[in-house]
Design a protein around this motif. Structure first.
Motif, PDB file in Angstrom:
ATOM      1  N   ILE A   2       0.705  -1.154   0.158  1.00 10.32           N
ATOM      2  CA  ILE A   2      -0.054  -0.014   0.026  1.00 10.32           C
ATOM      3  C   ILE A   2       1.010   1.330  -0.059  1.00 10.32           C
ATOM      4  N   ALA A   3       0.519   2.292  -1.025  1.00 12.60           N
ATOM      5  CA  ALA A   3       1.396   3.321  -0.929  1.00 12.60           C
ATOM      6  C   ALA A   3       0.327   4.777  -1.161  1.00 12.60           C
ATOM      7  N   PHE A   4       0.920   5.757  -0.832  1.00 10.66           N
ATOM      8  CA  PHE A   4       0.098   7.187  -0.862  1.00 10.66           C
ATOM      9  C   PHE A   4       1.003   7.902  -1.784  1.00 10.66           C
ATOM     10  N   ARG A   5       0.505   8.151  -2.784  1.00  7.71           N
ATOM     11  CA  ARG A   5       1.110   9.380  -3.897  1.00  7.71           C
ATOM     12  C   ARG A   5       0.528  10.550  -3.402  1.00  7.71           C
ATOM     13  N   ILE A   6       1.428  11.509  -3.255  1.00  2.87           N
ATOM     14  CA  ILE A   6       1.062  12.775  -2.635  1.00  2.87           C
ATOM     15  C   ILE A   6       1.593  14.018  -3.731  1.00  2.87           C
ATOM     16  N   SER A   7       0.840  14.832  -4.035  1.00  3.25           N
ATOM     17  CA  SER A   7       1.047  16.033  -4.879  1.00  3.25           C
ATOM     18  C   SER A   7       0.423  17.039  -4.446  1.00  3.25           C
ATOM     19  N   VAL A   8       1.072  18.344  -4.658  1.00  5.65           N
ATOM     20  CA  VAL A   8       0.539  19.640  -4.212  1.00  5.65           C
ATOM     21  C   VAL A   8       0.521  20.614  -5.501  1.00  5.65           C
ATOM     22  N   ASN A   9      -0.721  20.737  -5.780  1.00  8.89           N
ATOM     23  CA  ASN A   9      -0.900  21.807  -7.073  1.00  8.89           C
ATOM     24  C   ASN A   9      -0.320  21.029  -8.355  1.00  8.89           C
ATOM     25  N   GLY A  10      -0.693  19.897  -8.312  1.00  9.81           N
ATOM     26  CA  GLY A  10      -0.222  19.076  -9.321  1.00  9.81           C
ATOM     27  C   GLY A  10       1.083  18.545  -9.382  1.00  9.81           C
ATOM     28  N   THR A  11       1.944  19.055  -8.626  1.00  9.99           N
ATOM     29  CA  THR A  11       3.615  18.558  -8.578  1.00  9.99           C
ATOM     30  C   THR A  11       3.712  17.591  -7.441  1.00  9.99           C
ATOM     31  N   LYS A  12       4.095  16.399  -8.056  1.00 15.57           N
ATOM     32  CA  LYS A  12       4.433  15.158  -6.971  1.00 15.57           C
ATOM     33  C   LYS A  12       5.429  15.541  -6.015  1.00 15.57           C
ATOM     34  N   ILE A  13       5.075  15.236  -4.782  1.00 18.41           N
ATOM     35  CA  ILE A  13       6.009  15.498  -3.885  1.00 18.41           C
ATOM     36  C   ILE A  13       6.594  14.025  -3.447  1.00 18.41           C
ATOM     37  N   CYS A  14       6.040  12.997  -3.307  1.00 22.53           N
ATOM     38  CA  CYS A  14       6.372  11.478  -3.115  1.00 22.53           C
ATOM     39  C   CYS A  14       5.569  10.491  -3.134  1.00 22.53           C
ATOM     40  N   THR A  15       5.886   9.444  -3.528  1.00 23.39           N
ATOM     41  CA  THR A  15       5.162   8.073  -3.430  1.00 23.39           C
ATOM     42  C   THR A  15       5.436   7.430  -1.970  1.00 23.39           C
TER      43      THR A  15
END
Length: 244
Positions: A2-15
């Motif tokens: 299980i993973a969380f893909r996190i982005s802010v304003n369309g820019t990926k922060i991390c998976t």
């Protein structure tokens, strides 16, 4: 895993992912009426606990401004981004705080040694920004018209469906928590936890806007904004522990 893909304003922060056994969390928080609110409009904390290695993990956690939107996708992934930092499980909460403090001080000391002039300029600019934001907030409050005003809020959606507009007037905090927990024993099921909660300083109330169900394939969108009207909490409770 299980993973969380996190982005802010369309820019990926991390998976972010932790493996089959452990805890993975994303916390989006917002504080009103405190000094921290002058420096940022919201904050993201991405962390995990690997039960097999007995390690805590931290991924890059950006600060947020009004208008920013953070998206969290829940997915199955074969590979994830390495954490920014790993450290052993602490024996107590106090030890965990000390580990965080040492890590922050060490990172700051290294950056100063690499570029002392640049770091001092950054500190001076941050102080000027803080004073500017403080003065602007005081003038705005003094000259503002009486009546309803737009307060900070978290606008939360799940799979493009609105969950709530959560906010606390004047003083308090609001938090959106997304957590996955893997089984402690072999074969035990994993589960998700999704909640939107807060604390109203003036009334000393714990607030809850609900706990929607969450599963793989879902995506959650949280926007930091301002709103004159907030959704009423589904639950209010006096926090008696703070009175002791």
């Amino acid at each position: 895993m299980i993973a969380f893909r996190i982005s802010v304003n369309g820019t990926k922060i991390c998976t972010a992912g932790i493996g089959p056994r452990g805890v993975l969390s994303v916390v989006v928080s917002q504080v009103a009426g405190a000094p921290a609110a002058l420096l940022e409009d919201g904050h993201v904390l991405i962390s995990g606990l690997d039960s097999d290695r007995r390690e805590h993990s931290l991924w890059p956690s950006p600060t947020l401004r009004i208008g920013d939107e953070i998206c969290i996708e829940i997915l199955e992934a074969d590979a994830v981004d390495p954490p920014w930092r790993r450290f052993p499980c602490a024996e107590s909460y106090r030890d965990a705080l000390l580990l965080h403090a040492r890590a922050a001080l060490s990172a700051f000391a290294r950056s100063v040694r690499r570029d002392p002039d640049g770091q001092l300029a950054t500190i001076a600019q941050s102080a000027r920004d803080l004073l500017s934001r403080t003065a602007a907030a005081m003038v705005s409050r003094a000259l503002g018209r009486p009546g309803a005003r737009a307060e900070r809020a978290l606008i939360v959606e799940q799979n493009s469906r609105r969950i709530c507009v959560a906010g606390v007037p004047r003083r308090g905090h609001v938090m959106c928590l997304i957590t996955w927990a893997g089984g402690e024993r072999q074969g035990s099921p994993s589960h998700f936890w999704f909640s939107v909660s807060g604390w109203n300083v003036r009334t000393d109330e714990d607030l809850s806007w609900g706990r929607p169900a969450l599963d793989v394939g879902d995506h959650v969108s949280i926007r930091v904004g301002r709103s004159i009207e907030h959704d009423a909490p589904t639950r209010r409770a006096q926090d008696r522990t703070r009175r002791r």
